[in-house]
Design a protein around this motif. Structure first.
Motif, PDB file in Angstrom:
ATOM      1  N   GLY A 121       0.774  -1.236   0.000  1.00 23.68           N
ATOM      2  CA  GLY A 121       0.000   0.000   0.000  1.00 23.68           C
ATOM      3  C   GLY A 121       0.803   1.282   0.000  1.00 23.68           C
ATOM      4  O   GLY A 121       0.248   2.354   0.252  1.00 23.68           O
ATOM      5  N   THR A 122       2.093   1.215  -0.280  1.00 25.11           N
ATOM      6  CA  THR A 122       2.947   2.410  -0.279  1.00 25.11           C
ATOM      7  C   THR A 122       3.185   2.917  -1.704  1.00 25.11           C
ATOM      8  O   THR A 122       3.074   2.159  -2.672  1.00 25.11           O
ATOM      9  N   ASN A 123       3.527   4.199  -1.819  1.00 25.20           N
ATOM     10  CA  ASN A 123       3.702   4.795  -3.150  1.00 25.20           C
ATOM     11  C   ASN A 123       4.724   5.931  -3.176  1.00 25.20           C
ATOM     12  O   ASN A 123       4.761   6.710  -4.117  1.00 25.20           O
ATOM     13  N   GLY A 124       5.548   6.052  -2.141  1.00 23.53           N
ATOM     14  CA  GLY A 124       6.419   7.217  -2.017  1.00 23.53           C
ATOM     15  C   GLY A 124       7.722   7.129  -2.793  1.00 23.53           C
ATOM     16  O   GLY A 124       8.129   6.065  -3.272  1.00 23.53           O
ATOM     17  N   TRP A 125       8.369   8.293  -2.904  1.00 18.49           N
ATOM     18  CA  TRP A 125       9.689   8.416  -3.531  1.00 18.49           C
ATOM     19  C   TRP A 125      10.594   9.182  -2.579  1.00 18.49           C
ATOM     20  O   TRP A 125      10.274  10.282  -2.135  1.00 18.49           O
ATOM     21  N   GLY A 126      11.738   8.586  -2.270  1.00 16.99           N
ATOM     22  CA  GLY A 126      12.692   9.228  -1.383  1.00 16.99           C
ATOM     23  C   GLY A 126      14.029   8.537  -1.456  1.00 16.99           C
ATOM     24  O   GLY A 126      14.363   7.912  -2.470  1.00 16.99           O
ATOM     25  N   ALA A 127      14.795   8.634  -0.380  1.00 20.96           N
ATOM     26  CA  ALA A 127      16.139   8.052  -0.379  1.00 20.96           C
ATOM     27  C   ALA A 127      16.588   7.754   1.039  1.00 20.96           C
ATOM     28  O   ALA A 127      16.112   8.355   2.012  1.00 20.96           O
ATOM     29  N   SER A 128      17.516   6.822   1.127  1.00 22.19           N
ATOM     30  CA  SER A 128      18.265   6.581   2.349  1.00 22.19           C
ATOM     31  C   SER A 128      19.498   7.464   2.300  1.00 22.19           C
ATOM     32  O   SER A 128      20.257   7.426   1.329  1.00 22.19           O
ATOM     33  N   VAL A 129      19.686   8.287   3.320  1.00 24.09           N
ATOM     34  CA  VAL A 129      20.811   9.238   3.327  1.00 24.09           C
ATOM     35  C   VAL A 129      22.110   8.483   3.603  1.00 24.09           C
ATOM     36  O   VAL A 129      22.204   7.718   4.568  1.00 24.09           O
ATOM     37  N   ARG A 130      23.117   8.716   2.763  1.00 20.56           N
ATOM     38  CA  ARG A 130      24.385   7.997   2.909  1.00 20.56           C
ATOM     39  C   ARG A 130      25.431   8.869   3.615  1.00 20.56           C
ATOM     40  O   ARG A 130      26.446   9.255   3.032  1.00 20.56           O
ATOM     41  N   ASN A 131      25.166   9.194   4.858  1.00 21.91           N
ATOM     42  CA  ASN A 131      26.166   9.924   5.641  1.00 21.91           C
ATOM     43  C   ASN A 131      26.389   9.280   7.003  1.00 21.91           C
ATOM     44  O   ASN A 131      26.846   9.924   7.938  1.00 21.91           O
ATOM     45  N   ALA A 132      26.056   7.986   7.099  1.00 23.06           N
ATOM     46  CA  ALA A 132      26.214   7.256   8.358  1.00 23.06           C
ATOM     47  C   ALA A 132      27.454   6.378   8.281  1.00 23.06           C
ATOM     48  O   ALA A 132      27.480   5.418   7.513  1.00 23.06           O
ATOM     49  N   PRO A 133      28.501   6.685   9.031  1.00 20.95           N
ATOM     50  CA  PRO A 133      29.683   5.818   9.024  1.00 20.95           C
ATOM     51  C   PRO A 133      29.297   4.380   9.374  1.00 20.95           C
ATOM     52  O   PRO A 133      28.606   4.139  10.358  1.00 20.95           O
ATOM     53  N   ASP A 134      29.725   3.439   8.530  1.00 19.25           N
ATOM     54  CA  ASP A 134      29.378   2.037   8.732  1.00 19.25           C
ATOM     55  C   ASP A 134      29.859   1.529  10.089  1.00 19.25           C
ATOM     56  O   ASP A 134      30.936   1.900  10.560  1.00 19.25           O
ATOM     57  N   ILE A 135      29.060   0.677  10.692  1.00 16.77           N
ATOM     58  CA  ILE A 135      29.463  -0.050  11.895  1.00 16.77           C
ATOM     59  C   ILE A 135      29.833  -1.461  11.451  1.00 16.77           C
ATOM     60  O   ILE A 135      28.980  -2.209  10.972  1.00 16.77           O
ATOM     61  N   GLY A 136      31.097  -1.805  11.579  1.00 19.19           N
ATOM     62  CA  GLY A 136      31.551  -3.098  11.084  1.00 19.19           C
ATOM     63  C   GLY A 136      31.559  -3.112   9.565  1.00 19.19           C
ATOM     64  O   GLY A 136      31.934  -2.136   8.910  1.00 19.19           O
ATOM     65  N   ASP A 137      31.097  -4.208   8.994  1.00 25.48           N
ATOM     66  CA  ASP A 137      31.079  -4.376   7.540  1.00 25.48           C
ATOM     67  C   ASP A 137      29.678  -4.804   7.116  1.00 25.48           C
ATOM     68  O   ASP A 137      29.437  -5.981   6.839  1.00 25.48           O
ATOM     69  N   PRO A 138      28.725  -3.862   7.050  1.00 29.33           N
ATOM     70  CA  PRO A 138      27.334  -4.231   6.757  1.00 29.33           C
ATOM     71  C   PRO A 138      27.199  -4.865   5.372  1.00 29.33           C
ATOM     72  O   PRO A 138      27.867  -4.462   4.416  1.00 29.33           O
ATOM     73  N   GLY A 139      26.301  -5.838   5.276  1.00 26.34           N
ATOM     74  CA  GLY A 139      26.033  -6.483   3.993  1.00 26.34           C
ATOM     75  C   GLY A 139      24.851  -5.834   3.305  1.00 26.34           C
ATOM     76  O   GLY A 139      23.722  -6.344   3.321  1.00 26.34           O
ATOM     77  N   PHE A 140      25.087  -4.681   2.672  1.00 24.34           N
ATOM     78  CA  PHE A 140      24.012  -3.955   2.003  1.00 24.34           C
ATOM     79  C   PHE A 140      23.550  -4.704   0.752  1.00 24.34           C
ATOM     80  O   PHE A 140      24.363  -5.267   0.012  1.00 24.34           O
ATOM     81  N   ILE A 141      22.234  -4.692   0.510  1.00 26.27           N
ATOM     82  CA  ILE A 141      21.673  -5.335  -0.667  1.00 26.27           C
ATOM     83  C   ILE A 141      20.702  -4.388  -1.358  1.00 26.27           C
ATOM     84  O   ILE A 141      20.240  -3.404  -0.760  1.00 26.27           O
ATOM     85  N   ALA A 142      20.383  -4.678  -2.614  1.00 27.67           N
ATOM     86  CA  ALA A 142      19.467  -3.828  -3.372  1.00 27.67           C
ATOM     87  C   ALA A 142      18.741  -4.658  -4.419  1.00 27.67           C
ATOM     88  O   ALA A 142      19.187  -5.745  -4.799  1.00 27.67           O
ATOM     89  N   PHE A 143      17.606  -4.137  -4.898  1.00 27.56           N
ATOM     90  CA  PHE A 143      16.803  -4.809  -5.912  1.00 27.56           C
ATOM     91  C   PHE A 143      16.100  -3.744  -6.748  1.00 27.56           C
ATOM     92  O   PHE A 143      15.655  -2.720  -6.223  1.00 27.56           O
ATOM     93  N   GLN A 144      16.020  -3.977  -8.065  1.00 34.23           N
ATOM     94  CA  GLN A 144      15.326  -3.068  -8.968  1.00 34.23           C
ATOM     95  C   GLN A 144      14.184  -3.809  -9.645  1.00 34.23           C
ATOM     96  O   GLN A 144      14.399  -4.549 -10.608  1.00 34.23           O
ATOM     97  N   PRO A 145      12.950  -3.645  -9.161  1.00 35.04           N
ATOM     98  CA  PRO A 145      11.810  -4.345  -9.750  1.00 35.04           C
ATOM     99  C   PRO A 145      11.627  -3.991 -11.227  1.00 35.04           C
ATOM    100  O   PRO A 145      11.848  -2.852 -11.646  1.00 35.04           O
ATOM    101  N   ASN A 146      11.220  -4.988 -12.012  1.00 37.46           N
ATOM    102  CA  ASN A 146      10.898  -4.813 -13.435  1.00 37.46           C
ATOM    103  C   ASN A 146      12.061  -4.295 -14.272  1.00 37.46           C
ATOM    104  O   ASN A 146      11.863  -3.686 -15.319  1.00 37.46           O
ATOM    105  N   SER A 147      13.288  -4.533 -13.790  1.00 40.48           N
ATOM    106  CA  SER A 147      14.455  -4.044 -14.531  1.00 40.48           C
ATOM    107  C   SER A 147      15.265  -5.178 -15.144  1.00 40.48           C
ATOM    108  O   SER A 147      16.203  -4.931 -15.889  1.00 40.48           O
ATOM    109  N   GLY A 148      14.915  -6.410 -14.783  1.00 40.23           N
ATOM    110  CA  GLY A 148      15.703  -7.538 -15.253  1.00 40.23           C
ATOM    111  C   GLY A 148      16.852  -7.883 -14.329  1.00 40.23           C
ATOM    112  O   GLY A 148      17.556  -8.865 -14.544  1.00 40.23           O
ATOM    113  N   PHE A 149      17.050  -7.077 -13.284  1.00 39.51           N
ATOM    114  CA  PHE A 149      18.107  -7.332 -12.305  1.00 39.51           C
ATOM    115  C   PHE A 149      17.511  -8.019 -11.083  1.00 39.51           C
ATOM    116  O   PHE A 149      16.431  -7.653 -10.621  1.00 39.51           O
TER     117      PHE A 149
END
Length: 200
Positions: A121-149
């Motif tokens: 039920g969500t429809n927004g557009w925004g971003a996660s701000v990238r100014n947080a120094p990593d704690i340890g070695d986080p395993g960041f992941i991403a997905f692009q719907p309907n892009s073939g990735f």
């Protein structure tokens, strides 16, 4: 009172506008998140992090069970049983820590905390701000719907997002038992045992 169960990075400067600092898009066409491991049972209360609006609106935060530190969610539309729950958040006009309520009992193991839009039920557009120094070695992941990735790991340039799980650690039964036994032993040493009923 809820505690931080997991955080991918230390909170950076808040109150910044979209486009004035680095960010990872979060919208119906980009989902972003991080893997995390639990070593003790917990009950979550909220999920969130440091976000900012582009056009604004709502977005989702979901917790997904993983098989290990290199696993990904089983589905792109987060409809499979590995998705344990989701909540709705609202993008702030200026960047801020933003949370949505999500109460889930989680056992030890690996999970992913995923944010996106266009589902639940969500429809927004925004971003996660990238100014947080990593704690340890986080395993960041991403997905692009309907892009073939499919789901993939972040590149290094997409790090420094702040994703957070709040909740409480569940006390182990053995700890509770030892606490009770210790209390009973203390009372007996003080001569305060069960009272005998007097006969009349």
């Amino acid at each position: 009172m809820a505690a931080i169960i997991y955080e991918s990075g230390t909170l950076g400067t808040t109150g910044v506008a979209h486009g004035t600092t680095g960010g990872t898009n979060i919208n119906p066409f980009v989902y972003a998140g991080v893997r995390f491991e639990l070593t003790r049972p917990v009950v979550t209360s909220q999920v969130g992090g440091h976000f900012v609006a582009f056009t604004g609106g709502t977005f989702f935060g979901a917790i997904v069970k993983l098989d290990g530190p290199n696993d990904f969610p089983d589905s792109g539309n987060l409809s499979t049983p590995d998705v344990f729950g989701a909540t709705t958040l609202t993008f702030p006009a200026l960047s801020a820590e933003t949370y949505g309520d999500l109460t889930l009992p989680l056992s030890p193991g690996w999970y992913a905390l995923v944010f996106g839009s266009g589902l639940f039920g969500t429809n927004g557009w925004g971003a996660s701000v990238r100014n947080a120094p990593d704690i340890g070695d986080p395993g960041f992941i991403a997905f692009q719907p309907n892009s073939g990735f499919d789901w993939s790991n972040y590149s290094v340039s997409d790090a420094n997002g702040r994703y957070v799980v709040l909740g409480n650690v569940v006390p182990e039964p053995s700890v509770i038992g030892l606490t009770i036994l210790g209390y009973v032993a203390f009372r007996l040493r003080q001569g305060i045992g069960p009272r005998k009923q007097r006969s009349v």
